[in-house]
Scaffold this motif. Structure first.
Motif, PDB file in Angstrom:
ATOM      1  N   UNK A 126       0.720  -1.311  -0.081  1.00  0.00           N
ATOM      2  CA  UNK A 126      -0.074  -0.082   0.053  1.00  0.00           C
ATOM      3  C   UNK A 126       0.725   1.268   0.102  1.00  0.00           C
ATOM      4  N   UNK A 127       2.109   1.255   0.913  1.00  0.00           N
ATOM      5  CA  UNK A 127       2.893   2.229   0.789  1.00  0.00           C
ATOM      6  C   UNK A 127       3.505   2.709  -0.641  1.00  0.00           C
ATOM      7  N   UNK A 128       3.887   1.346  -1.019  1.00  0.00           N
ATOM      8  CA  UNK A 128       4.450   1.469  -2.327  1.00  0.00           C
ATOM      9  C   UNK A 128       3.797   1.980  -3.042  1.00  0.00           C
ATOM     10  N   UNK A 129       2.473   1.571  -3.378  1.00  0.00           N
ATOM     11  CA  UNK A 129       1.359   2.564  -4.570  1.00  0.00           C
ATOM     12  C   UNK A 129       1.272   3.722  -4.104  1.00  0.00           C
ATOM     13  N   UNK A 130       1.044   4.227  -2.894  1.00  0.00           N
ATOM     14  CA  UNK A 130       0.889   5.439  -2.555  1.00  0.00           C
ATOM     15  C   UNK A 130       2.071   6.565  -2.837  1.00  0.00           C
TER      16      UNK A 130
END
Ligand code: PMV
Length: 328
Positions: free
Chosen positions: A208-212
């Protein structure tokens, strides 16, 4: 049988950002996992982990994961723990060259699973040390840390930093930046932990952090800002300035919240600690649920957490100077 223990950890600073090459400072704590490994006459791996969580379990299966477990643990976090043991044993087999050896593995742990206190790293470190010693090979601490990192890397589909496993293997406070891992001096810290009884899905939270970070510039900047806080934190640790450490932990928590990895219960515990005049508080580990870490030399935070809705347990943690420890 060979028996080893390894400590859990809290992140003083830098989780998530460490995945993108920023530094992080985890710190080993005296909550430990103990793993006993005994060679079997066949190729099976039998895992006995009655103390590992609220429900005890015993799993027996052949080889790696080619055969189905005798009982279904797939719905459970314990399935994840079993995955770490399985991969740790694969590392033991690889490093000793004894590919066909089977083991009885017994795990006891004081560290809640998946709660940001490094339970999987501690189990991997202790299992690799005990497993190799059972076969007559004693590994250097750096090699154990590396093999335990590979264990996490495999189980977490390539989404793991070296921080947890290095910290658990060496003990003490640690600085990790990419592949550069080293122990650093730290004062005795008044660590209080709050636990919401839950767990976060590390793999999901990391992606999720990677996508954000890919979608929003603010998120990429936030990751960099966490790196800046870590560098300030290192200076505060070197100066023994606990007040400044707390302030920086508060900033770090705010930035982790901005990245979306906090939760209502983690925030409630962080605010309870702040209201109790802790020097600072933040979530530890991947977030989503699990634990917070606060710094408070008085009893106030521990007491306040015990009355905080969503907090299931609050306890003090000592810094563990010793990492992997050979018990038998
Ligand atoms: O939740 P934990 O204790 O497994 O910590 C995860 C820390 C991350 O930075 C989010 C991922 C990693 O491998 O460093």
């Amino acid at each position: 049988m060979a028996l080893s223990s390894a400590p859990g950890k809290v992140y003083l600073f830098g989780e998530h950002a460490v995945v993108y090459g920023e530094p992080a400072v985890p710190c080993a704590i005296e909550q430990r996992a103990r793993v006993g490994v005994e060679r079997r006459d066949d190729e099976k791996i039998r895992v006995n982990a009655e103390d590992l969580s609220l429900d005890g379990f015993t799993v027996e299966y052949g080889g790696r994961t080619e055969d189905e477990p005798d009982i279904d643990v797939s719905e459970s976090l314990l399935a994840a723990a079993t995955g770490y043991v399985d991969e740790a044993i694969a590392q033991v087999r690889a490093v000793t060259g004894e590919e066909d050896v089977g083991f009885d593995v017994t795990i006891e742990s004081d560290i809640p699973l998946g709660a940001g206190l490094g339970s999987s790293a501690a189990v991997a470190v202790a299992a690799i040390d005990a497993g190799t010693r059972e076969l007559g090979t004693t590994l250097e601490v750096e090699e154990i840390a590396d093999r335990a990192f590979r264990t996490e890397y495999e189980v977490q589909d390539g989404q793991a930093s070296r921080a947890d496993t290095f910290c658990s293997a060496t003990g003490g406070a640690v600085r990790v930046e990419g592949d550069d891992c080293r122990t650093i001096d730290a004062p005795d810290l008044p660590i209080v932990i709050g636990f919401d009884g839950g767990a976060g899905d590390t793999g999901q939270l990391v992606s999720d952090v990677r996508d954000l970070r890919e979608e929003y510039e603010f998120a990429a900047n936030t990751v960099e800002s966490i790196g800046n806080i870590v560098r300030n934190g290192e200076q505060a640790l070197a100066d023994g300035d606990v007040e400044e450490l707390g302030r920086l932990m508060n900033f770090n928590h705010g930035l982790l919240s901005a990245l979306g990895v906090s939760s209502r219960s983690l925030d409630a515990m962080v605010w309870a600690a702040r209201d109790a005049d802790a020097y600072g508080a933040k979530l530890t580990g991947s977030g989503g649920g699990g634990c917070i870490v606060a710094l408070d030399p008085s009893e106030a935070t521990e007491t306040a957490l015990k009355f905080t809705p969503g907090c299931e347990d609050a306890f003090r943690a000592e810094l563990a100077d010793e990492g992997v420890c050979r018990l038998e």
